[in-house]
Scaffold this motif. Structure first.
Motif, PDB file in Angstrom:
ATOM      1  N   ASP A  24      59.983  93.549  -7.685  1.00 11.20           N
ATOM      2  CA  ASP A  24      60.476  92.224  -8.049  1.00 11.20           C
ATOM      3  C   ASP A  24      61.419  92.260  -9.250  1.00 11.20           C
ATOM      4  OD1 ASP A  24      59.474  90.734  -6.004  1.00 11.20           O
ATOM      5  OD2 ASP A  24      58.403  89.313  -7.285  1.00 11.20           O
ATOM      6  N   VAL A  25      61.269  93.256 -10.115  1.00 12.87           N
ATOM      7  CA  VAL A  25      62.235  93.409 -11.210  1.00 12.87           C
ATOM      8  C   VAL A  25      63.573  93.885 -10.631  1.00 12.87           C
ATOM      9  CG1 VAL A  25      62.778  94.530 -13.408  1.00 12.87           C
ATOM     10  CG2 VAL A  25      60.418  93.899 -12.894  1.00 12.87           C
ATOM     11  N   VAL A  26      63.523  94.846  -9.718  1.00 12.14           N
ATOM     12  CA  VAL A  26      64.739  95.325  -9.059  1.00 12.14           C
ATOM     13  C   VAL A  26      65.440  94.168  -8.346  1.00 12.14           C
ATOM     14  CG1 VAL A  26      65.632  96.769  -7.193  1.00 12.14           C
ATOM     15  CG2 VAL A  26      63.937  97.696  -8.776  1.00 12.14           C
ATOM     16  N   GLY A  27      64.658  93.303  -7.701  1.00  7.64           N
ATOM     17  CA  GLY A  27      65.224  92.189  -6.961  1.00  7.64           C
ATOM     18  C   GLY A  27      65.712  91.042  -7.830  1.00  7.64           C
ATOM     19  N   GLY A  28      65.459  91.134  -9.130  1.00 10.41           N
ATOM     20  CA  GLY A  28      65.936  90.104 -10.035  1.00 10.41           C
ATOM     21  C   GLY A  28      65.044  88.878 -10.130  1.00 10.41           C
ATOM     22  N   HIS A  29      63.862  88.933  -9.518  1.00  7.12           N
ATOM     23  CA  HIS A  29      62.936  87.800  -9.588  1.00  7.12           C
ATOM     24  C   HIS A  29      62.269  87.716 -10.961  1.00  7.12           C
ATOM     25  CE1 HIS A  29      63.540  87.382  -5.322  1.00  7.12           C
ATOM     26  NE2 HIS A  29      63.173  88.645  -5.135  1.00  7.12           N
ATOM     27  N   VAL A  30      62.157  88.874 -11.640  1.00  7.47           N
ATOM     28  CA  VAL A  30      61.612  88.963 -12.994  1.00  7.47           C
ATOM     29  C   VAL A  30      62.584  89.823 -13.799  1.00  7.47           C
ATOM     30  CG1 VAL A  30      59.532  89.414 -14.349  1.00  7.47           C
ATOM     31  CG2 VAL A  30      59.322  88.956 -11.924  1.00  7.47           C
ATOM     32  N   SER A  31      62.678  89.563 -15.097  1.00  8.56           N
ATOM     33  CA  SER A  31      63.701  90.231 -15.912  1.00  8.56           C
ATOM     34  C   SER A  31      63.363  91.667 -16.281  1.00  8.56           C
ATOM     35  CB  SER A  31      63.931  89.439 -17.208  1.00  8.56           C
ATOM     36  OG  SER A  31      64.088  88.074 -16.962  1.00  8.56           O
TER      37      SER A  31
END
Length: 331
Positions: free
Chosen positions: A200-207
């Motif tokens: 989710d960090v890679v996907g930009g959902h979390v910084s």
């Protein structure tokens, strides 16, 4: 002259002695036979994360040495509590083991209603080693350092967030401690393991995220995440240009994720000794050392007593940090 009654008593005594000897011999054979069947090793997180990766490497080598299959079972959920509970309820015969990280010890310190006592409800078998954590950000986050991330978070409150591999984990505690030290108000979003956390960090959902090196490094090496700090006292060889958190504005900061093997409380001492000896032998093999080096994982060898003492020390030191940061979670 021996009477019939005396002869019968003698036969009975001889029979009892032979029976006792047979029972003792049977017990000795049982003790010597361990392991005589497959061993189940519970990993309380999703497949593919750092704990799972290291656990499978250790299990693969151990089954070669012990001559019995070691079956991995991933019981994810509640930041490892579900898998730990499954082992806690198991028979203490050495055929059900838990492979977990330091969060095994930290969870009772942070949950509002602890489900187990880290010292009383499990048998420490062996510490495996430890690994630094990496502070990593999504590539779209315009921060090259931890200081720059902190400035962004202060300038745009509520915009930047942390992902953690689970509440009460070393990942979570590190994020809480950095939030407190740098006076940040970055929300912490919890996931069921390092793989969904980093995805989710890679996907930009979390910084951003703080997660153990073995799981983060492939994302960084592949250009999918940017490493901005490491949680060890010294920089790591695989990322020599990445500064430590201590170099980045949080003096004396060090948090390491260590891994170990436990069994249910009350395991036989001889079984614990066998497992501890074989674990020490496994982590000392050239093949496993090479794999660990690739992961920036530092293997250790300790007796069950030394492992127990380290757990006690961590309960005191981490317990103090948890209390100061007022960290309490509920499930």
């Amino acid at each position: 002259m021996m009477t019939m009654r005396h002869r019968n008593l003698r036969r009975m005594a001889l029979g009892a002695a032979l029976g006792l000897a047979a029972a003792l011999a049977g017990q000795a054979c049982m003790a010597q036979a361990y392991p005589s069947k497959p061993i189940k090793m519970v990993i309380p997180y999703t497949p593919g994360g750092s704990i799972d990766t290291v656990g499978r490497l250790v299990a693969e080598q151990l089954q070669k040495q012990l001559g019995q299959p070691i079956v991995i079972e991933n019981h994810a959920g509640a930041s490892g509590l579900i898998g730990s509970a499954a082992v806690q309820r198991s028979k203490a015969d050495g055929y059900t083991l838990l492979f977990n990280a330091s969060s095994q010890v930290y969870m009772p310190l942070v949950v509002s209603k602890p489900t187990y006592d880290a010292e009383k409800d499990f048998t420490p078998v062996a510490q495996i080693g430890y690994v630094p954590l990496v502070v990593a950000v999504n590539n779209d986050v315009p921060a090259k350092t931890l200081g720059e991330l902190a400035q962004l978070a202060k300038t745009s409150p509520g915009k930047y967030t942390w992902a953690t591999s689970g509440l009460g984990t070393t990942s979570h505690l590190s994020e809480e401690m950095i939030n407190r030290a740098l006076k940040l108000d970055m929300e912490i979003v919890a996931y069921k393991g390092a793989v969904p956390q980093l995805t989710d960090v890679v996907g930009g959902h979390v910084s951003a995220a703080i997660s153990p090196m073995p799981g983060v490094h492939p994302f960084v090496a592949g250009g999918r995440l940017r490493a901005i700090a490491v949680t060890s006292k010294k920089r790591v060889a695989q990322m020599p240009d990445v500064p430590t958190v201590a170099e980045s504005g949080v003096p004396d900061f060090e948090v390491l994720s260590w891994y170990g093997i436990w069994g249910p409380a009350g395991m036989p001492a001889d079984v614990v000794a066998t497992l501890n000896r074989e674990v020490a032998r496994a982590v000392g093999t050239a093949g496993l050392k090479a794999r660990f080096n690739d992961l920036s994982f530092v293997p250790t060898q300790s007796s069950p007593e030394e492992f127990r003492a380290m757990i006690r020390q961590d309960i005191v030191s981490i317990g103090k940090a948890v209390k100061e940061a007022n960290i309490k979670i509920s499930f």
